[in-house]
Scaffold this active site. Structure first.
Site, PDB file in Angstrom:
ATOM      1  N   GLU A 171       0.818  -1.219   0.000  1.00  0.00           N
ATOM      2  CA  GLU A 171       0.000   0.000   0.000  1.00  0.00           C
ATOM      3  C   GLU A 171       0.850   1.267   0.000  1.00  0.00           C
ATOM      4  O   GLU A 171       0.521   2.242  -0.678  1.00  0.00           O
ATOM      5  CB  GLU A 171      -0.959   0.003   1.185  1.00  0.00           C
ATOM      6  CG  GLU A 171      -2.094  -1.020   1.064  1.00  0.00           C
ATOM      7  CD  GLU A 171      -2.948  -0.808  -0.176  1.00  0.00           C
ATOM      8  OE1 GLU A 171      -2.991   0.311  -0.701  1.00  0.00           O
ATOM      9  OE2 GLU A 171      -3.562  -1.788  -0.629  1.00  0.00           O
ATOM     10  N   ASP A 178      -9.580   6.107  -2.958  1.00  0.00           N
ATOM     11  CA  ASP A 178      -8.368   6.507  -3.676  1.00  0.00           C
ATOM     12  C   ASP A 178      -8.797   7.176  -4.980  1.00  0.00           C
ATOM     13  O   ASP A 178      -9.981   7.439  -5.202  1.00  0.00           O
ATOM     14  CB  ASP A 178      -7.467   5.299  -3.932  1.00  0.00           C
ATOM     15  CG  ASP A 178      -8.064   4.380  -4.982  1.00  0.00           C
ATOM     16  OD1 ASP A 178      -9.304   4.370  -5.141  1.00  0.00           O
ATOM     17  OD2 ASP A 178      -7.293   3.666  -5.660  1.00  0.00           O
ATOM     18  N   TYR A 197      -6.798   6.696   3.552  1.00  0.00           N
ATOM     19  CA  TYR A 197      -6.887   5.647   2.541  1.00  0.00           C
ATOM     20  C   TYR A 197      -6.143   4.400   2.984  1.00  0.00           C
ATOM     21  O   TYR A 197      -6.692   3.285   2.971  1.00  0.00           O
ATOM     22  CB  TYR A 197      -6.332   6.103   1.171  1.00  0.00           C
ATOM     23  CG  TYR A 197      -6.042   4.893   0.334  1.00  0.00           C
ATOM     24  CD1 TYR A 197      -7.080   4.202  -0.272  1.00  0.00           C
ATOM     25  CD2 TYR A 197      -4.756   4.348   0.285  1.00  0.00           C
ATOM     26  CE1 TYR A 197      -6.848   3.016  -0.944  1.00  0.00           C
ATOM     27  CE2 TYR A 197      -4.516   3.171  -0.379  1.00  0.00           C
ATOM     28  CZ  TYR A 197      -5.559   2.505  -0.999  1.00  0.00           C
ATOM     29  OH  TYR A 197      -5.324   1.327  -1.624  1.00  0.00           O
TER      30      TYR A 197
END
Length: 352
Positions: A33, A134, A116
Site C-alpha cells: 500500500e 483513492d 486511505y
DNA sequence: AATCCGGGGAG
DNA sequence: CTCCCAGGATT
C-alpha cells in the site's frame, strides 16, 4: 443487481493476479500500500518484490539502516514514504511487540498511513468495514452518481468518504474495496473508458448524460516553478565529492553533488557566475560544462547543469555535508534519478 | 485551503 | 505538452 454486486461480479471475472492479494499479512499489505501511493501497479510491482525479499518481516525492516531503505527506494520517488516506513517499522517493534496492527484506529496513527491506507490495510488484513477512497474510487463514484464537487476540495473529500462508507459491502469489505479500485483502474479509466461494454452503463449518471469526460472535477494546479541546479563534479584520484541533501527541500537524505542554485539560467561565461563559483569553493577555480538535463517533478521543473571542476580548494567550514566517496562505493548511496542517470552516463566504467 | 513531495506512462 | 497514478504531511 446492486451497484456493489455488479462491481464484485465484474472483479471476479476481470481482476489481475497481484501478489499482495494472496495474503492477509498486515506487514506485506502495508508494504504494497505504501509503495502504491501515487504509483501505478506496474511501476510499484518490482519494488514490492525487492522490499519483501530484503525485508521478509517488519523486524528486518526496522533493523535496517535508513540509507539501505532509501537505496532500495531509489527511483520510485516521494522518498518520505521510505523514511516514514522505516520509522513506522520501528514503532511497530517497540509499541506493538513486532506484530503489525490490523485495526484502523491503530494504523491511522502511524507515519505515512493516512485515511486511505488505514482503510486499505485494515479491510484487507482483518476485514474491518472501512471504505477505501483513492483516485479510482473518486472517479467511479463521481461518474456513476454524477457528483461534480471537486474531489480535491475538503467538501468533496467529505462527501465522497461519506458516500463510499454508505456503499460499503459489509459482508466482505476486503473484496468490495479491491473490486471498486480494480474497476476504476481497468474499466472506469481516466481516459477513454470502455463505457460501451461496462456492466454499469445503464445506470451510470455520467454515461447517460454524456459527462464521462467531465467527471471527476478537480480544481486548479499551481504552476510549476523553474529552478536551476548547477552541480560541480569534483574528483580526486578514485574519489568524488558528494553531498547529503538535508531537510527542507526535495530529495531529503539522498546524495547529490556540491550545488549552486541560481534563480535563472546562469551564463557561465559571465564573470559574475565565475565569482559565485569561486566564492563557493575557494580560489583558482576552472570549470567546464559536461551535460544538461531537464528534470520534471510535480511542482517544479529543474534545469540541471553538470560541470567538471578543476583546481579547487574547499571551505569545508561552510559545507559540512560534503564528503569524499570512492567511486567503487558511490553506487551504495541513495541518489535522485537525475544524479543516478548522470553517473550511469559518465562514470559507469570508473565505478566498476 | 494550499502547497509540497518523484517519477513514469498514456494519449 | 497534459494528466494522473491503490496519498500523506505540513503550513
Amino acid at each position: 443487481m446492486t451497484f456493489q454486486n455488479e462491481l464484485i461480479n465484474w472483479y471476479n471475472q476481470n481482476k489481475r493476479d497481484l501478489p499482495w492479494r494472496h495474503t492477509n499479512n498486515a506487514y506485506i499489505i502495508w508494504l504494497s500500500e505504501i509503495i502504491l501511493q501515487q504509483t501505478r501497479v506496474e511501476q510499484g510491482l518490482p519494488y514490492f518484490n525487492k522490499f519483501l525479499e530484503n525485508f521478509p518481516n517488519v523486524s528486518d525492516f526496522a533493523s535496517a539502516s535508513e540509507s539501505k531503505v532509501l537505496k532500495l527506494w531509489q527511483g520510485l520517488g516521494y522518498y518520505s514514504r521510505g523514511r516514514n516506513m522505516h520509522a513506522t517499522a520501528q514503532i511497530v517493534m517497540s509499541d506493538f511487540n513486532g506484530v503489525f496492527p490490523t485495526l484502523y484506529d491503530d494504523l491511522i496513527k502511524l507515519k505515512g498511513i493516512g485515511e486511505y491506507t488505514a482503510a486499505a490495510i485494515s479491510s484487507f488484513s482483518s476485514g474491518e468495514a472501512r471504505a477505501v477512497v483513492d483516485g479510482n474510487v473518486f472517479r467511479v463514484l463521481a461518474r456513476y452518481y454524477g457528483i461534480n464537487t471537486p474531489i480535491n476540495s475538503p467538501a468533496g473529500k467529505k462527501q465522497f468518504y461519506t458516500l463510499a462508507n454508505e456503499l460499503m459491502f459489509k459482508e466482505d469489505a476486503a473484496l468490495y474495496n479491491q473490486a471498486i479500485m480494480e474497476f476504476g483502474a481497468m474499466q472506469c479509466k481516466p481516459k477513454s473508458p470502455a463505457c460501451n461494454i461496462c456492466p454499469l452503463n445503464q445506470t451510470c449518471y455520467a454515461f447517460n448524460n454524456h459527462l464521462v469526460k467531465e467527471l471527476p472535477v478537480k480544481i486548479g494546479k499551481a504552476e510549476k516553478k523553474h529552478r536551476f541546479f548547477n552541480y560541480f563534479i569534483c574528483t580526486q584520484g578514485d574519489e568524488i565529492l558528494v553531498k547529503e541533501r538535508q531537510a527542507g527541500d526535495i530529495w531529503q537524505h539522498l546524495y547529490d553533488f556540491p550545488l549552486i542554485e541560481t534563480l535563472e539560467l546562469p551564463n557561465w561565461m559571465d564573470p559574475s557566475f565565475n565569482n559565485t563559483v569561486k566564492d563557493f569553493f575557494g580560489i583558482n577555480t576552472e570549470f567546464t560544462l559536461i551535460s544538461y538535463k531537464k528534470h520534471i517533478l510535480t511542482h517544479q521543473i529543474i534545469h540541471v547543469h553538470f560541470f567538471a571542476l578543476k583546481n579547487y580548494i574547499f571551505n569545508f567550514s561552510k559545507q559540512k555535508e560534503l564528503n569524499w566517496v570512492s567511486l567503487s562505493k558511490l553506487d551504495e548511496l541513495p541518489q535522485p534519478k537525475v544524479i543516478h542517470d548522470f553517473l550511469e552516463d559518465n562514470f559507469k566504467n570508473k565505478m566498476e
